[in-house]
Design a protein around this motif. Structure first.
Motif, PDB file in Angstrom:
ATOM      1  N   ALA A   1       0.849  -1.204   0.000  1.00  0.00           N
ATOM      2  CA  ALA A   1       0.000   0.000   0.000  1.00  0.00           C
ATOM      3  C   ALA A   1       0.877   1.243   0.000  1.00  0.00           C
ATOM      4  O   ALA A   1       1.889   1.309   0.698  1.00  0.00           O
ATOM      5  N   GLY A   2       0.493   2.230  -0.813  1.00  0.00           N
ATOM      6  CA  GLY A   2       1.242   3.477  -0.882  1.00  0.00           C
ATOM      7  C   GLY A   2       2.457   3.428  -1.785  1.00  0.00           C
ATOM      8  O   GLY A   2       3.055   4.454  -2.090  1.00  0.00           O
ATOM      9  N   LEU A   3       2.831   2.237  -2.240  1.00  0.00           N
ATOM     10  CA  LEU A   3       3.959   2.094  -3.168  1.00  0.00           C
ATOM     11  C   LEU A   3       3.494   1.325  -4.401  1.00  0.00           C
ATOM     12  O   LEU A   3       2.906   1.895  -5.301  1.00  0.00           O
ATOM     13  N   GLY A   4       3.754   0.020  -4.423  1.00  0.00           N
ATOM     14  CA  GLY A   4       3.374  -0.780  -5.582  1.00  0.00           C
ATOM     15  C   GLY A   4       1.887  -0.811  -5.867  1.00  0.00           C
ATOM     16  O   GLY A   4       1.463  -0.921  -7.014  1.00  0.00           O
ATOM     17  N   ALA A   5       1.071  -0.691  -4.814  1.00  0.00           N
ATOM     18  CA  ALA A   5      -0.383  -0.712  -5.005  1.00  0.00           C
ATOM     19  C   ALA A   5      -0.872   0.482  -5.817  1.00  0.00           C
ATOM     20  O   ALA A   5      -2.004   0.492  -6.299  1.00  0.00           O
ATOM     21  N   LYS A   6      -0.013   1.470  -6.018  1.00  0.00           N
ATOM     22  CA  LYS A   6      -0.360   2.608  -6.872  1.00  0.00           C
ATOM     23  C   LYS A   6      -0.536   2.188  -8.331  1.00  0.00           C
ATOM     24  O   LYS A   6      -1.001   2.980  -9.146  1.00  0.00           O
ATOM     25  N   CYS A   7      -0.179   0.952  -8.649  1.00  0.00           N
ATOM     26  CA  CYS A   7      -0.344   0.466 -10.025  1.00  0.00           C
ATOM     27  C   CYS A   7      -1.810   0.440 -10.450  1.00  0.00           C
ATOM     28  O   CYS A   7      -2.108   0.333 -11.640  1.00  0.00           O
ATOM     29  N   THR A   8      -2.726   0.561  -9.496  1.00  0.00           N
ATOM     30  CA  THR A   8      -4.152   0.572  -9.824  1.00  0.00           C
ATOM     31  C   THR A   8      -4.695   1.985 -10.009  1.00  0.00           C
ATOM     32  O   THR A   8      -5.846   2.154 -10.419  1.00  0.00           O
ATOM     33  N   GLU A   9      -3.881   2.991  -9.714  1.00  0.00           N
ATOM     34  CA  GLU A   9      -4.355   4.374  -9.764  1.00  0.00           C
ATOM     35  C   GLU A   9      -4.298   4.935 -11.187  1.00  0.00           C
ATOM     36  O   GLU A   9      -3.456   4.560 -11.998  1.00  0.00           O
ATOM     37  N   ASP A  10      -5.196   5.877 -11.454  1.00  0.00           N
ATOM     38  CA  ASP A  10      -5.374   6.419 -12.793  1.00  0.00           C
ATOM     39  C   ASP A  10      -4.109   7.058 -13.368  1.00  0.00           C
ATOM     40  O   ASP A  10      -3.842   6.930 -14.564  1.00  0.00           O
ATOM     41  N   PHE A  11      -3.303   7.719 -12.534  1.00  0.00           N
ATOM     42  CA  PHE A  11      -2.093   8.359 -13.062  1.00  0.00           C
ATOM     43  C   PHE A  11      -1.179   7.336 -13.737  1.00  0.00           C
ATOM     44  O   PHE A  11      -0.433   7.669 -14.663  1.00  0.00           O
ATOM     45  N   PHE A  12      -1.246   6.078 -13.263  1.00  0.00           N
ATOM     46  CA  PHE A  12      -0.411   5.028 -13.835  1.00  0.00           C
ATOM     47  C   PHE A  12      -1.143   4.293 -14.956  1.00  0.00           C
ATOM     48  O   PHE A  12      -0.605   4.128 -16.053  1.00  0.00           O
ATOM     49  N   THR A  13      -2.367   3.857 -14.708  1.00  0.00           N
ATOM     50  CA  THR A  13      -3.092   3.041 -15.696  1.00  0.00           C
ATOM     51  C   THR A  13      -3.423   3.807 -16.971  1.00  0.00           C
ATOM     52  O   THR A  13      -3.436   3.226 -18.055  1.00  0.00           O
ATOM     53  N   SER A  14      -3.673   5.108 -16.862  1.00  0.00           N
ATOM     54  CA  SER A  14      -4.095   5.880 -18.027  1.00  0.00           C
ATOM     55  C   SER A  14      -2.989   6.071 -19.061  1.00  0.00           C
ATOM     56  O   SER A  14      -3.267   6.357 -20.223  1.00  0.00           O
ATOM     57  N   GLN A  15      -1.743   5.891 -18.668  1.00  0.00           N
ATOM     58  CA  GLN A  15      -0.654   6.145 -19.612  1.00  0.00           C
ATOM     59  C   GLN A  15      -0.455   5.027 -20.641  1.00  0.00           C
ATOM     60  O   GLN A  15       0.283   5.199 -21.604  1.00  0.00           O
ATOM     61  N   PHE A  16      -1.147   3.898 -20.484  1.00  0.00           N
ATOM     62  CA  PHE A  16      -0.958   2.779 -21.414  1.00  0.00           C
ATOM     63  C   PHE A  16      -1.703   2.956 -22.735  1.00  0.00           C
ATOM     64  O   PHE A  16      -1.259   2.464 -23.771  1.00  0.00           O
ATOM     65  N   ALA A  17      -2.855   3.630 -22.709  1.00  0.00           N
ATOM     66  CA  ALA A  17      -3.641   3.818 -23.933  1.00  0.00           C
ATOM     67  C   ALA A  17      -2.812   4.569 -24.969  1.00  0.00           C
ATOM     68  O   ALA A  17      -2.202   5.592 -24.681  1.00  0.00           O
TER      69      ALA A  17
END
Length: 199
Positions: A132-148
């Motif tokens: 939590a607070g580190l790797g779990a950020k992989c679910t947050e929009d700032f990270f997921t949105s960059q793949f499209a």
């Protein structure tokens, strides 16, 4: 003294049997609702990563996944569906893939791939056990949105700012998680390019 010991053993055995039967009953009662909830979450994630399409099964999907798995032991493709437009034309695929390399264990992702643009249409994390607070950020929009819009031919991560459509920005302080996510996405892209792509 022997009699008291035997009574204690029999009482412990009875408690263990009752608890075992109770756990088994609870498992049977909750198995179907859990499976339905997982299926619903998967369907919602697929609609997120490839919006406004209909999904259809891929012919010989199981055989393709088994063949791919035999050649690629570093990760697995767990599911694949074909994406079709409103006229029934095939326009890409959506799939889930799992990397075992996360900091907390397996990371399972969903990714959409357009066969028209040869780009990723979207990305979502289906399951993870990251910090939590580190790797779990992989679910947050700032990270997921960059793949499209990233290339369907493979991606890498950078800590200095993504400069083209083959790169994503790493999660600060969570390089292991970023690497595992990248590995899972590349696994899906590899499956698309080797098993699904025509020509």
């Amino acid at each position: 003294m022997k009699s008291g010991f035997l009574k204690n053993c029999l009482a412990l055995l009875a408690i263990t049997l009752v608890a075992g039967f109770a756990l088994s009953a609870v498992n049977e009662i909750t198995k179907e609702p859990i499976a339905l909830a997982e299926e619903k979450a998967r369907s919602e994630a697929y609609q997120t990563v490839f919006a406004d399409v209909q999904f259809d099964t891929v012919e010989d999907a199981e055989a393709l996944m088994m063949r791919f798995q035999a050649e690629n032991t570093y990760c697995s493709v767990d599911d694949v569906l074909e994406a079709k437009d409103k006229n029934g034309n095939s326009i890409g695929y959506v799939m889930s893939a799992t990397s075992p390399s996360g900091y907390g264990g397996d990371i399972r992702i969903a990714v959409g791939i357009s066969s028209v643009t040869e780009e990723i249409t979207g990305f979502s994390v289906l399951a993870n056990s990251e910090t939590a607070g580190l790797g779990a950020k992989c679910t947050e929009d700032f990270f997921t949105s960059q793949f499209a819009g990233k290339s369907a031919h493979g991606i890498s991560y950078t800590k200095t700012g993504a400069s083209d459509n083959t790169q994503i920005d790493a999660i600060s302080g969570a390089t292991v998680t970023t690497n595992a996510v990248t590995e899972a996405v590349n696994c899906a892209l590899d499956f698309y390019n080797k098993m699904l792509k025509e020509g």
